[in-house]
Design a protein around this motif. Structure first.
Motif, PDB file in Angstrom:
ATOM      1  N   PRO A 483      82.204 -51.106  71.684  1.00  0.00           N
ATOM      2  CA  PRO A 483      82.012 -50.601  73.050  1.00  0.00           C
ATOM      3  C   PRO A 483      80.536 -50.378  73.383  1.00  0.00           C
ATOM      4  O   PRO A 483      80.080 -50.718  74.489  1.00  0.00           O
ATOM      5  N   GLY A 484      79.788 -49.832  72.434  1.00  0.00           N
ATOM      6  CA  GLY A 484      78.354 -49.609  72.654  1.00  0.00           C
ATOM      7  C   GLY A 484      77.602 -50.920  72.820  1.00  0.00           C
ATOM      8  O   GLY A 484      76.702 -51.038  73.660  1.00  0.00           O
ATOM      9  N   MET A 485      77.985 -51.916  72.021  1.00  0.00           N
ATOM     10  CA  MET A 485      77.316 -53.212  72.107  1.00  0.00           C
ATOM     11  C   MET A 485      77.599 -53.878  73.448  1.00  0.00           C
ATOM     12  O   MET A 485      76.715 -54.492  74.057  1.00  0.00           O
ATOM     13  N   ILE A 486      78.827 -53.734  73.929  1.00  0.00           N
ATOM     14  CA  ILE A 486      79.173 -54.322  75.237  1.00  0.00           C
ATOM     15  C   ILE A 486      78.442 -53.573  76.356  1.00  0.00           C
ATOM     16  O   ILE A 486      77.948 -54.180  77.315  1.00  0.00           O
ATOM     17  N   ALA A 487      78.365 -52.244  76.213  1.00  0.00           N
ATOM     18  CA  ALA A 487      77.633 -51.455  77.214  1.00  0.00           C
ATOM     19  C   ALA A 487      76.168 -51.875  77.275  1.00  0.00           C
ATOM     20  O   ALA A 487      75.574 -51.953  78.360  1.00  0.00           O
ATOM     21  N   ASN A 488      75.588 -52.171  76.107  1.00  0.00           N
ATOM     22  CA  ASN A 488      74.189 -52.630  76.083  1.00  0.00           C
ATOM     23  C   ASN A 488      74.027 -53.932  76.856  1.00  0.00           C
ATOM     24  O   ASN A 488      73.026 -54.143  77.537  1.00  0.00           O
ATOM     25  N   LEU A 489      75.014 -54.802  76.740  1.00  0.00           N
ATOM     26  CA  LEU A 489      74.942 -56.074  77.464  1.00  0.00           C
ATOM     27  C   LEU A 489      74.962 -55.829  78.972  1.00  0.00           C
ATOM     28  O   LEU A 489      74.270 -56.503  79.738  1.00  0.00           O
ATOM     29  N   GLY A 490      75.768 -54.850  79.384  1.00  0.00           N
ATOM     30  CA  GLY A 490      75.848 -54.541  80.810  1.00  0.00           C
ATOM     31  C   GLY A 490      74.575 -53.915  81.322  1.00  0.00           C
ATOM     32  O   GLY A 490      74.177 -54.146  82.477  1.00  0.00           O
ATOM     33  N   ALA A 491      73.895 -53.171  80.458  1.00  0.00           N
ATOM     34  CA  ALA A 491      72.724 -52.409  80.916  1.00  0.00           C
ATOM     35  C   ALA A 491      71.435 -53.217  80.860  1.00  0.00           C
ATOM     36  O   ALA A 491      70.482 -52.908  81.572  1.00  0.00           O
ATOM     37  N   SER A 492      71.371 -54.228  80.031  1.00  0.00           N
ATOM     38  CA  SER A 492      70.093 -54.923  79.832  1.00  0.00           C
ATOM     39  C   SER A 492      70.203 -56.422  80.105  1.00  0.00           C
ATOM     40  O   SER A 492      70.953 -57.133  79.438  1.00  0.00           O
ATOM     41  N   PRO A 493      69.436 -56.910  81.096  1.00  0.00           N
ATOM     42  CA  PRO A 493      69.429 -58.367  81.349  1.00  0.00           C
ATOM     43  C   PRO A 493      68.933 -59.151  80.139  1.00  0.00           C
ATOM     44  O   PRO A 493      69.408 -60.257  79.891  1.00  0.00           O
ATOM     45  N   VAL A 494      67.980 -58.566  79.392  1.00  0.00           N
ATOM     46  CA  VAL A 494      67.475 -59.276  78.204  1.00  0.00           C
ATOM     47  C   VAL A 494      68.597 -59.464  77.190  1.00  0.00           C
ATOM     48  O   VAL A 494      68.767 -60.543  76.605  1.00  0.00           O
ATOM     49  N   ALA A 495      69.395 -58.427  77.000  1.00  0.00           N
ATOM     50  CA  ALA A 495      70.508 -58.516  76.048  1.00  0.00           C
ATOM     51  C   ALA A 495      71.511 -59.573  76.511  1.00  0.00           C
ATOM     52  O   ALA A 495      72.006 -60.370  75.704  1.00  0.00           O
ATOM     53  N   ARG A 496      71.788 -59.572  77.828  1.00  0.00           N
ATOM     54  CA  ARG A 496      72.739 -60.569  78.362  1.00  0.00           C
ATOM     55  C   ARG A 496      72.210 -61.982  78.167  1.00  0.00           C
ATOM     56  O   ARG A 496      72.930 -62.878  77.739  1.00  0.00           O
ATOM     57  N   ASN A 497      70.940 -62.180  78.496  1.00  0.00           N
ATOM     58  CA  ASN A 497      70.365 -63.522  78.357  1.00  0.00           C
ATOM     59  C   ASN A 497      70.285 -63.947  76.891  1.00  0.00           C
ATOM     60  O   ASN A 497      70.392 -65.132  76.572  1.00  0.00           O
ATOM     61  N   THR A 498      70.095 -62.969  76.015  1.00  0.00           N
ATOM     62  CA  THR A 498      70.089 -63.295  74.584  1.00  0.00           C
ATOM     63  C   THR A 498      71.464 -63.801  74.161  1.00  0.00           C
ATOM     64  O   THR A 498      71.580 -64.735  73.360  1.00  0.00           O
ATOM     65  N   MET A 499      72.497 -63.202  74.722  1.00  0.00           N
ATOM     66  CA  MET A 499      73.854 -63.668  74.410  1.00  0.00           C
ATOM     67  C   MET A 499      74.086 -65.085  74.950  1.00  0.00           C
ATOM     68  O   MET A 499      74.801 -65.883  74.351  1.00  0.00           O
ATOM     69  N   ILE A 500      73.465 -65.385  76.105  1.00  0.00           N
ATOM     70  CA  ILE A 500      73.577 -66.750  76.658  1.00  0.00           C
ATOM     71  C   ILE A 500      72.896 -67.736  75.697  1.00  0.00           C
ATOM     72  O   ILE A 500      73.397 -68.829  75.442  1.00  0.00           O
ATOM     73  N   LEU A 501      71.759 -67.315  75.160  1.00  0.00           N
ATOM     74  CA  LEU A 501      71.060 -68.159  74.171  1.00  0.00           C
ATOM     75  C   LEU A 501      71.959 -68.416  72.955  1.00  0.00           C
ATOM     76  O   LEU A 501      72.082 -69.556  72.486  1.00  0.00           O
ATOM     77  N   ILE A 502      72.600 -67.355  72.482  1.00  0.00           N
ATOM     78  CA  ILE A 502      73.507 -67.515  71.334  1.00  0.00           C
ATOM     79  C   ILE A 502      74.665 -68.441  71.709  1.00  0.00           C
ATOM     80  O   ILE A 502      75.074 -69.306  70.930  1.00  0.00           O
ATOM     81  N   GLY A 503      75.159 -68.273  72.941  1.00  0.00           N
ATOM     82  CA  GLY A 503      76.248 -69.138  73.417  1.00  0.00           C
ATOM     83  C   GLY A 503      75.827 -70.604  73.437  1.00  0.00           C
ATOM     84  O   GLY A 503      76.607 -71.492  73.080  1.00  0.00           O
ATOM     85  N   ALA A 504      74.588 -70.856  73.849  1.00  0.00           N
ATOM     86  CA  ALA A 504      74.084 -72.238  73.883  1.00  0.00           C
ATOM     87  C   ALA A 504      74.027 -72.816  72.465  1.00  0.00           C
ATOM     88  O   ALA A 504      74.365 -73.989  72.247  1.00  0.00           O
ATOM     89  N   VAL A 505      73.613 -71.990  71.522  1.00  0.00           N
ATOM     90  CA  VAL A 505      73.562 -72.461  70.120  1.00  0.00           C
ATOM     91  C   VAL A 505      74.978 -72.776  69.640  1.00  0.00           C
ATOM     92  O   VAL A 505      75.214 -73.810  68.988  1.00  0.00           O
ATOM     93  N   ILE A 506      75.919 -71.909  69.984  1.00  0.00           N
ATOM     94  CA  ILE A 506      77.310 -72.147  69.561  1.00  0.00           C
ATOM     95  C   ILE A 506      77.819 -73.457  70.160  1.00  0.00           C
ATOM     96  O   ILE A 506      78.470 -74.260  69.480  1.00  0.00           O
ATOM     97  N   ALA A 507      77.507 -73.688  71.449  1.00  0.00           N
ATOM     98  CA  ALA A 507      77.965 -74.935  72.104  1.00  0.00           C
ATOM     99  C   ALA A 507      77.390 -76.146  71.371  1.00  0.00           C
ATOM    100  O   ALA A 507      78.103 -77.141  71.137  1.00  0.00           O
TER     101      ALA A 507
END
Lengths: 540, 44
Positions: A483-507
């Motif tokens: 829950p805390g990790m998901i909240a961090n994604l909601g609060a920080s654009p950098v965290a969200r964009n980092t997840m997009i980067l990880i998603g691109a690597v996974i793809a």
């Protein structure tokens, strides 16, 4: 064009390479903090239980699966998991075994460069030049501010992009240098690069640790507070508090420490073991690399870090340092300790050089799984795979370097990839080994060429205890930390964009798996593990 | 440092060092075989 097949030069080499991969900053900075917060000496009861019941057996399973996959002609986690897990589902889960080392490399290389830089600063101080700038005569609070300011400025902890703006920042120089060293050794290959380096670096690390340990254990008592001495410092770390063991979190913390420390579920062991031959021992080799890791963790990490901190900072100061986390302990607190210590500059230089060696032997292992995957998925040589992996890791690492404020990018990758996915991959691996491949068949495979037998008790552990523990760990993680990790994604654009980067690597990794599967089937390989153990990869 | 502290520290250190030294003794006393060089499939 054809190249020499990647292969280990010696058995000792592969053991030291796996041990080098396991020994990292966590051995010296995370373990003592975990022990001190969870019962001191009493923490060793759940710790050794976890080592014997989880770490070592899961490690054996990984070594065995890796060697088995190698015999079938595969060296990457997706391909090997497809063989052991008998199908596409396991193969695509195996992508995690490439994502983890690559993703962790994005930020680990940065921390590694900090160690090199701090070693450089202490070496400068040795020659009378300005280094960290900590004045040992100043009040401790002022010294702490100087150490914190140096760290914040060096790592860009206050602003994004600060390290790559306004001229050539020192941290970028060390980052580039560390990056180049890693690429060079990995490009040289398993035997001439990684193995050759680890065979030199592991003994060097042990020598540095022994010197620092000797210095810490011979430190005089603190003049201002004579009760702060080596014996009471060791007591801070080792005096048992059995009440802490009543809390299940202490047991989970012990298992977590063992788990992350031994690099199981990381995607490295399975790759390294795939370069072994059918009759190469994996049981004693796996145990030896685990035991080596334990010497560095318990024998050095458990004796050096908090003992030295206690002598100069006392119980309250040490407790505060531990609560601040591994980075704070390593890069903000220990420099204050070295400033007070006789021969502190030399010991500081040796300490950070040792941390650098611990880090680089780990980071070298993080690129190899991705390179092996690219090579076998699309059939390219070492040069091209090195170029591709360098490009991807350069982008990822630069991302972490740029978004340095409060280490948001670093923390996001560490939480999701370097923590959560490790438990997931280990669960997938142990379920595939114990239930799909079959625990009896797995143990028989492990015993091929083995120099020692795995005790019968481990059949039950691998089939029931380890999967059950890992499933409980995943559930607890989802309940407590997610829950805390998901909240961090909601609060920080950098965290969200980092997840997009990880998603691109996974793809990208999924695309490579798709292409690889087609290629492996066309080559007549046992992609889904349908054939017996005697069916080996055709001569190609 | 309490007596139990000394005991836990001594037992832990003895365990990890003895285990490590025993493992390396067995590894180093085993006969080793020189590696063979073979052609690689994965290269184009």
């Amino acid at each position: 064009m054809s190249e020499q097949k990647q292969q280990w030069g010696s058995r000792l080499g592969v053991i030291l390479a796996v041990a080098g991969s396991a020994v990292g900053l966590g051995n010296f900075l995370r373990f003592p903090g975990q022990a001190a917060q969870n019962g001191g000496g009493a923490f060793m009861i759940p710790y050794f239980c976890a080592l014997l019941l989880l770490g070592i057996p899961i490690g054996w399973a990984e070594w065995t699966m890796g060697r088995y996959g190698g015999r079938k002609g595969f060296h990457s986690a997706p391909a090997i998991m497809g063989v052991v897990g008998k199908g596409r589902v396991a193969r695509y889960f195996g992508i995690i075994g490439v994502l983890i080392p690559l993703g962790v490399y994005f930020y680990y290389i940065l921390i590694e460069s900090w160690c090199l830089s701090y070693c450089f600063e202490y070496t400068r101080q040795l020659f009378g030049l300005t280094g960290l700038g900590i004045d040992a005569q100043a009040p401790i609070a002022d010294q702490a501010k100087v150490a914190a300011d140096f760290y914040d400025n060096f790592t860009g902890a206050k602003f994004d992009g600060v390290t790559v703006q306004g001229g050539l920042h020192e941290s970028v120089v060390f980052w580039a240098l560390t990056f180049a060293i890693n690429v060079w050794f990995v490009y040289r290959g398993l035997s001439k690069g990684i193995e050759a380096f680890c065979k030199w670096a592991m003994p060097a690390m042990a020598v540095c640790a022994l010197i620092v340990l000797a210095r810490v254990l011979t430190l005089p008592a603190n003049d201002a507070a004579p009760d702060q001495n080596v014996v009471t410092g060791l007591g801070y770390m080792w005096n048992p508090d059995f009440a802490a063991l009543k809390d299940p979190k202490a047991w989970m913390a012990a298992a977590g420490q063992i788990f992350f420390s031994l690099s199981v579920g990381f995607g490295v062991i399975i790759n390294y073991a795939s370069y072994m031959k059918r009759k190469d021992d994996v049981v004693l080799s796996g145990l030896t690399s685990s035991a080596t890791n334990e010497v560095f963790e318990v024998g050095f990490g458990g004796m050096i870090t908090l003992t030295s901190a206690f002598i100069f900072l006392g119980a309250a100061g040490t407790a505060a340092a531990v609560k601040g986390g591994s980075f704070s302990l390593g890069f903000k607190t220990l420099p204050i300790v070295f400033a007070q210590m006789p021969m502190g500059d030399l010991i500081g230089a040796l300490w950070f050089f040792m941390l650098f060696l611990a880090a680089i032997t780990s980071s070298l292992s993080m690129l190899q799984p991705t390179m092996a995957f690219i090579e076998e998925a699309i059939g390219v040589g070492r040069k091209l795979s090195t170029t591709l992996v360098t490009l991807v890791s350069l982008i990822g690492s630069f991302w972490v370097l740029w978004f340095s404020k409060d280490a948001v990018a670093l923390t996001t990758i560490d939480d999701w990839v370097g923590t959560f996915l490790i438990v997931v991959l280990a669960a997938v691996q142990v379920i595939c080994f114990g239930w799909v491949f079959g625990v009896d068949r797995g143990l028989a495979e492990a015993h091929e060429g083995a120099q020692m037998r795995i005790p019968a008790l481990f059949r039950f552990i691998l089939k029931f205890v380890a999967p059950a523990y890992l499933i409980v760990a995943i559930v607890m993680f989802c309940k407590d930390a997610m829950p805390g990790m998901i909240a961090n994604l909601g609060a920080s654009p950098v965290a969200r964009n980092t997840m997009i980067l990880i998603g691109a690597v996974i793809a990208g990794l999924m695309l490579l798996t798709y292409l690889g599967e087609k290629r492996w089937r066309a080559a007549g390989l046992d992609v889904d593990g349908e054939r017996g153990p005697d069916d080996v990869a055709p001569k190609r | 440092m309490t007596t139990l502290g000394w005991i836990f520290m001594s037992v832990s250190l003895t365990f990890v060092w003895v285990l490590c030294l025993w493992c390396f003794k067995r590894v180093l006393s085993a006969p080793s075989e020189p590696p063979k060089q073979v052609e690689d499939f994965h290269s184009a």
